[in-house]
Design an enzyme around this catalytic site. Structure first.
Site, mmCIF file in Angstrom:
data_model
loop_
_atom_site.group_PDB
_atom_site.id
_atom_site.type_symbol
_atom_site.label_atom_id
_atom_site.label_comp_id
_atom_site.label_asym_id
_atom_site.label_seq_id
_atom_site.Cartn_x
_atom_site.Cartn_y
_atom_site.Cartn_z
ATOM 1 N N HIS A 295 2.258 4.644 -4.972
ATOM 2 C CA HIS A 295 2.794 5.791 -5.723
ATOM 3 C C HIS A 295 2.917 5.381 -7.180
ATOM 4 O O HIS A 295 2.585 4.238 -7.554
ATOM 5 C CB HIS A 295 4.136 6.233 -5.120
ATOM 6 C CG HIS A 295 5.118 5.123 -4.960
ATOM 7 N ND1 HIS A 295 5.664 4.447 -6.016
ATOM 8 C CD2 HIS A 295 5.630 4.539 -3.838
ATOM 9 C CE1 HIS A 295 6.487 3.517 -5.572
ATOM 10 N NE2 HIS A 295 6.485 3.539 -4.239
ATOM 11 N N GLY B 128 0.814 -1.209 0.000
ATOM 12 C CA GLY B 128 0.000 0.000 0.000
ATOM 13 C C GLY B 128 0.845 1.255 0.000
ATOM 14 O O GLY B 128 2.018 1.222 -0.360
ATOM 15 N N LEU C 17 10.985 6.570 -6.282
ATOM 16 C CA LEU C 17 9.715 6.620 -5.556
ATOM 17 C C LEU C 17 9.644 5.466 -4.564
ATOM 18 O O LEU C 17 10.042 4.345 -4.868
ATOM 19 C CB LEU C 17 8.538 6.556 -6.532
ATOM 20 C CG LEU C 17 8.385 7.746 -7.482
ATOM 21 C CD1 LEU C 17 7.065 7.653 -8.232
ATOM 22 C CD2 LEU C 17 8.468 9.086 -6.750
ATOM 23 N N SER C 18 9.177 5.778 -3.366
ATOM 24 C CA SER C 18 9.058 4.802 -2.289
ATOM 25 C C SER C 18 7.949 5.275 -1.361
ATOM 26 O O SER C 18 7.772 6.485 -1.159
ATOM 27 C CB SER C 18 10.371 4.740 -1.502
ATOM 28 O OG SER C 18 10.151 4.121 -0.244
ATOM 29 N N HIS D 192 4.303 1.890 -8.071
ATOM 30 C CA HIS D 192 3.343 0.773 -7.986
ATOM 31 C C HIS D 192 2.373 0.804 -9.176
ATOM 32 O O HIS D 192 2.050 -0.219 -9.752
ATOM 33 C CB HIS D 192 2.481 0.878 -6.721
ATOM 34 C CG HIS D 192 3.231 0.762 -5.431
ATOM 35 N ND1 HIS D 192 3.361 1.810 -4.554
ATOM 36 C CD2 HIS D 192 3.877 -0.282 -4.867
ATOM 37 C CE1 HIS D 192 4.038 1.409 -3.500
ATOM 38 N NE2 HIS D 192 4.373 0.153 -3.655
ATOM 39 N N GLY E 173 9.049 -4.248 -8.589
ATOM 40 C CA GLY E 173 9.850 -3.089 -8.994
ATOM 41 C C GLY E 173 11.325 -3.315 -8.681
ATOM 42 O O GLY E 173 11.678 -3.898 -7.655
ATOM 43 N N GLU E 174 12.172 -2.806 -9.579
ATOM 44 C CA GLU E 174 13.618 -3.015 -9.421
ATOM 45 C C GLU E 174 14.239 -2.138 -8.330
ATOM 46 O O GLU E 174 15.420 -2.282 -8.044
ATOM 47 C CB GLU E 174 14.338 -2.764 -10.755
ATOM 48 C CG GLU E 174 14.179 -3.948 -11.690
ATOM 49 C CD GLU E 174 14.775 -3.729 -13.065
ATOM 50 O OE1 GLU E 174 15.062 -2.570 -13.426
ATOM 51 O OE2 GLU E 174 14.935 -4.730 -13.783
ATOM 52 N N GLN F 147 8.013 -9.113 7.889
ATOM 53 C CA GLN F 147 9.227 -8.671 7.189
ATOM 54 C C GLN F 147 9.842 -7.424 7.806
ATOM 55 O O GLN F 147 10.818 -6.896 7.290
ATOM 56 C CB GLN F 147 8.957 -8.478 5.701
ATOM 57 C CG GLN F 147 8.109 -7.266 5.345
ATOM 58 C CD GLN F 147 7.747 -7.272 3.872
ATOM 59 O OE1 GLN F 147 6.916 -8.043 3.404
ATOM 60 N NE2 GLN F 147 8.371 -6.386 3.096
HETATM 61 O O1 PAF Z 1 8.023 -4.892 -2.001
HETATM 62 C C1 PAF Z 1 7.075 -4.900 -1.174
HETATM 63 O O2 PAF Z 1 6.263 -3.961 -1.091
HETATM 64 C C2 PAF Z 1 6.925 -6.065 -0.222
HETATM 65 O O3 PAF Z 1 8.165 -6.526 0.197
HETATM 66 C C3 PAF Z 1 6.084 -7.203 -0.784
HETATM 67 C C4 PAF Z 1 6.727 -7.865 -1.994
HETATM 68 C C5 PAF Z 1 4.706 -6.685 -1.163
HETATM 69 C C6 PAF Z 1 5.890 -8.296 0.284
HETATM 70 O O4 PAF Z 1 5.276 -7.789 1.419
#
Ligand code: PAF
Length: 278
Positions: free
Chosen positions: A32, A29, A182-183, A35, A145-146, A59
């Protein structure tokens, strides 16, 4: 665009699309343009598009980081609506993890360095959630995304180990006009740190332009670290020049080597990553 909250509803919705190509964009979510470029590509390439929005607790090795992570579901849905994915899957933590996930993955060499070394458990959590999401969605193609360059290598290894037929589609980094990748985390930067952050990509570009001046990758690494740290608002966590497949540091320049410069920078309270082809 239908918003779905449970695995059961997702499975029954997808069961109506037998034989169609399913494209999947997993996200956390706070969407930006980066995505959205993944969703647009999936929309062009696949008959059915699923976007997941789930801030995956397993994570995050830093609980403060998890608490601060932006959650903006209504705004995300507004951004997605014009692109028209078929389904947005936005489950609760209990839905994804009805019982604690105790699986421990071994991704070999790719997750021991860089993000893996500096965020213990991070890639194990990514493996847990991505394997579950792939199991729920059963996509033909999944888009990443890379910017998260090492994550792609980890996910390719995960897919190899799972024996999953899903095709991992790598999509280029989308940048702001000043070069900042972008992040979702960029929204957490205050004005001064947002103004400092473009120095990261400017430094990566300058390093690649000067490549001939560096006798070895180690010299480039030292130069980049020094250059980033010259800005008092930035602190280089790591910069590594790695083989683009194995993620291992390269000791010398070779012509046939596919190398990537990967960086993590502490920018105030926000941790930013970026990378560039060297
Ligand atoms: O890149 C991300 O946003 C996350 O690491 C992902 C792949 C959705 C897993 O939670």
């Amino acid at each position: 665009m239908k918003v779905i909250y449970t695995v059961a509803d997702l499975r029954s919705a997808l069961a109506t699309h037998k034989g169609e190509q399913i494209g999947f964009v997993p996200t956390m979510g706070a969407l930006h343009a980066g995505h959205l470029s993944l969703v647009e590509r999936a929309r062009k390439e696949c008959g059915v598009v699923v976007v997941s929005i789930f801030v995956n607790p397993t994570q995050f090795n830093d609980k403060g980081d998890l608490a601060a992570y932006p959650r903006t579901l209504p705004a995300d849905l507004e951004l997605l609506s014009p692109i028209g994915p078929d389904y947005v899957f936005a489950p609760s933590v209990e839905e994804v993890y009805p019982t604690p996930d105790t699986r421990e993955f071994d991704f070999g060499m790719v997750d021991k360095v860089m993000e893996g070394a500096s965020r213990p458990g991070h890639f194990n959590g990514v493996g847990q959630v991505v394997s579950k999401l792939f199991d729920f969605v059963e996509p033909h193609k999944a888009y990443f995304g890379e910017k998260d360059f090492q994550q792609i290598a980890v996910i390719k290894e995960l897919v190899r180990q799972m024996g999953s037929p899903v095709e991992i589609v790598e999509c280029p980094i989308v940048r702001d006009t000043d070069g900042l990748a972008l992040s979702s985390r960029n929204t957490l930067l205050d004005e001064a740190h947002r103004a400092a952050a473009p120095h990261i990509y400017a430094t990566l570009r300058a390093a690649v332009e000067r490549k001939a001046e560096f006798a070895s990758p180690t010299e480039m690494v030292a130069w980049v670290e020094e250059e980033i740290n010259k800005n008092p608002l930035l602190k280089c966590i790591y910069f590594e020049v790695v083989d683009a497949l194995s993620m291992q540091s390269v000791a010398e320049w070779t012509n046939d080597c596919n190398t990537q410069g990967c960086i993590a920078v502490q920018c105030g309270s926000v941790r930013l990553i970026d990378n560039i082809k060297v």
